[in-house]
Design a protein around this motif. Structure first.
Motif, PDB file in Angstrom:
ATOM      1  N   TYR A   1       0.931  -1.227  -0.166  1.00 31.05           N
ATOM      2  CA  TYR A   1      -0.107   0.150  -0.014  1.00 31.05           C
ATOM      3  C   TYR A   1       0.772   1.213  -0.090  1.00 31.05           C
ATOM      4  O   TYR A   1       1.985   1.150   0.231  1.00 31.05           O
ATOM      5  CB  TYR A   1      -0.902  -0.047   1.186  1.00 31.05           C
TER       6      TYR A   1
ATOM      7  N   GLN B   1       1.087   5.160   1.337  1.00 33.59           N
ATOM      8  CA  GLN B   1       0.187   6.359   2.282  1.00 33.59           C
ATOM      9  C   GLN B   1       0.798   7.740   1.846  1.00 33.59           C
ATOM     10  O   GLN B   1       1.936   7.870   2.283  1.00 33.59           O
ATOM     11  CB  GLN B   1       0.187   5.838   3.603  1.00 33.59           C
TER      12      GLN B   1
ATOM     13  N   GLN C   1      -3.417  11.504   3.179  1.00 30.60           N
ATOM     14  CA  GLN C   1      -4.247  10.838   2.406  1.00 30.60           C
ATOM     15  C   GLN C   1      -4.398   9.417   3.084  1.00 30.60           C
ATOM     16  O   GLN C   1      -3.840   8.993   3.936  1.00 30.60           O
ATOM     17  CB  GLN C   1      -3.630  10.741   1.064  1.00 30.60           C
ATOM     18  N   GLY C   2      -5.347   8.778   2.733  1.00 34.25           N
ATOM     19  CA  GLY C   2      -5.749   7.259   3.103  1.00 34.25           C
ATOM     20  C   GLY C   2      -4.498   6.402   2.502  1.00 34.25           C
ATOM     21  O   GLY C   2      -3.411   6.569   1.846  1.00 34.25           O
ATOM     22  N   LEU C   3      -4.806   5.257   2.731  1.00 35.24           N
ATOM     23  CA  LEU C   3      -4.012   3.916   2.096  1.00 35.24           C
ATOM     24  C   LEU C   3      -4.548   3.744   0.688  1.00 35.24           C
ATOM     25  O   LEU C   3      -5.620   3.356   0.442  1.00 35.24           O
ATOM     26  CB  LEU C   3      -3.926   2.519   3.034  1.00 35.24           C
ATOM     27  N   GLU C   4      -3.653   3.690  -0.207  1.00 32.48           N
ATOM     28  CA  GLU C   4      -3.754   3.403  -1.704  1.00 32.48           C
ATOM     29  C   GLU C   4      -3.258   2.062  -1.996  1.00 32.48           C
ATOM     30  O   GLU C   4      -2.096   1.804  -1.762  1.00 32.48           O
ATOM     31  CB  GLU C   4      -3.328   4.498  -2.463  1.00 32.48           C
TER      32      GLU C   4
ATOM     33  N   SER D   1     -10.273   6.494   3.700  1.00 29.78           N
ATOM     34  CA  SER D   1      -9.399   7.411   3.649  1.00 29.78           C
ATOM     35  C   SER D   1      -8.850   7.804   5.100  1.00 29.78           C
ATOM     36  O   SER D   1      -7.831   8.705   5.289  1.00 29.78           O
ATOM     37  CB  SER D   1      -9.918   8.621   3.034  1.00 29.78           C
TER      38      SER D   1
END
Lengths: 116, 113
Positions: free
Chosen positions: A35, A37, A41-44, B105
């Motif tokens: 992932y 981060q 931002q959130g986790l991509e 998010s």
């Protein structure tokens, strides 16, 4: 080891250079994730390995990103020709595989990548 | 595909206040639902989970109930502490071709003394 190990913990590189990030999952865990981060931002999701199945690469943002997992254990995430927007914390996680679901992820402490 | 929508932060509360962080999801089939927490300077760790409808996950005074009818998994705590200050992530794990964990998010929580 006792947990998911990632190296290096910090990596500073120049734009255009290639980088390799390493993840050593918990022994016996068949599932491994990468992932990203970014700040604020959130986790991509990037990529997911499960046993001997073909990896799910649907989250890789461009063809500059690739990952492999050798022998079902250690994984390497490679970013070619790095760009400033690649700067982020890259997180690796592993889990066991129970009845078709990955119930609990164990995360490493991440690699902070800074592209100058 | 699967997706998770979380209440936007940041959330700032006083100590002993009641906390709710909303989370809704979209998924096919019957996903498992999770809350992960990231304390300052630390890695993500699982806070609680629920694997089927009407299950309640709980840990450290936090609770969340898997509501299939509203596709929600809201996180609650009756009395927050300063030590609960962290970023909270809702997530789901699908099945079949959607086994990867999908995260929301994140919601930054700050608890003031």
């Amino acid at each position: 080891g006792a947990g998911v190990s990632q190296s290096p913990s910090n990596k500073v590189t120049e734009k255009g250079k290639d980088v390799e990030l390493r993840c050593d999952p918990i022994s016996g865990h068949t599932a491994l994730y990468w992932y990203r981060q970014s700040l604020g931002q959130g986790l991509e999701f990037l990529i997911y390995f499960q046993g001997n199945s073909a990896p799910d690469k649907s989250g890789l943002p461009s063809d500059r990103f690739s990952a492999e997992r050798t022998g079902g254990s250690v994984s390497t995430l490679t970013i070619q020709r790095t760009q400033q927007e690649d700067s982020a914390v890259y997180l690796c996680a592993s889990s066991s595989y129970d009845r078709g679901r990955n119930e609990k992820l164990f995360f490493g402490s991440g690699t902070q990548l800074s592209v100058l | 595909g699967n997706s998770v929508t979380q209440m936007e932060g940041p959330v700032t509360l006083s100590e002993e206040a009641f906390l709710t962080i909303n989370c809704t999801y979209t998924a096919t089939g019957y996903p498992s639902l999770f809350w992960y927490v990231q304390y300052p300077g630390e890695g993500l760790q699982l806070l609680l989970k629920a694997t089927k409808a009407d299950d309640k996950g709980s840990n450290k005074g936090f609770e969340a109930t898997y509501r299939k009818e509203t596709t929600s998994f809201h996180l609650e705590k009756g009395s927050v502490q300063v030590s609960d200050s962290a970023v909270y992530f809702c997530a789901l794990s699908g099945t079949g071709s959607a086994r990867q964990l999908t995260f929301g998010s994140g919601t930054q929580l700050t608890v003031l003394p």
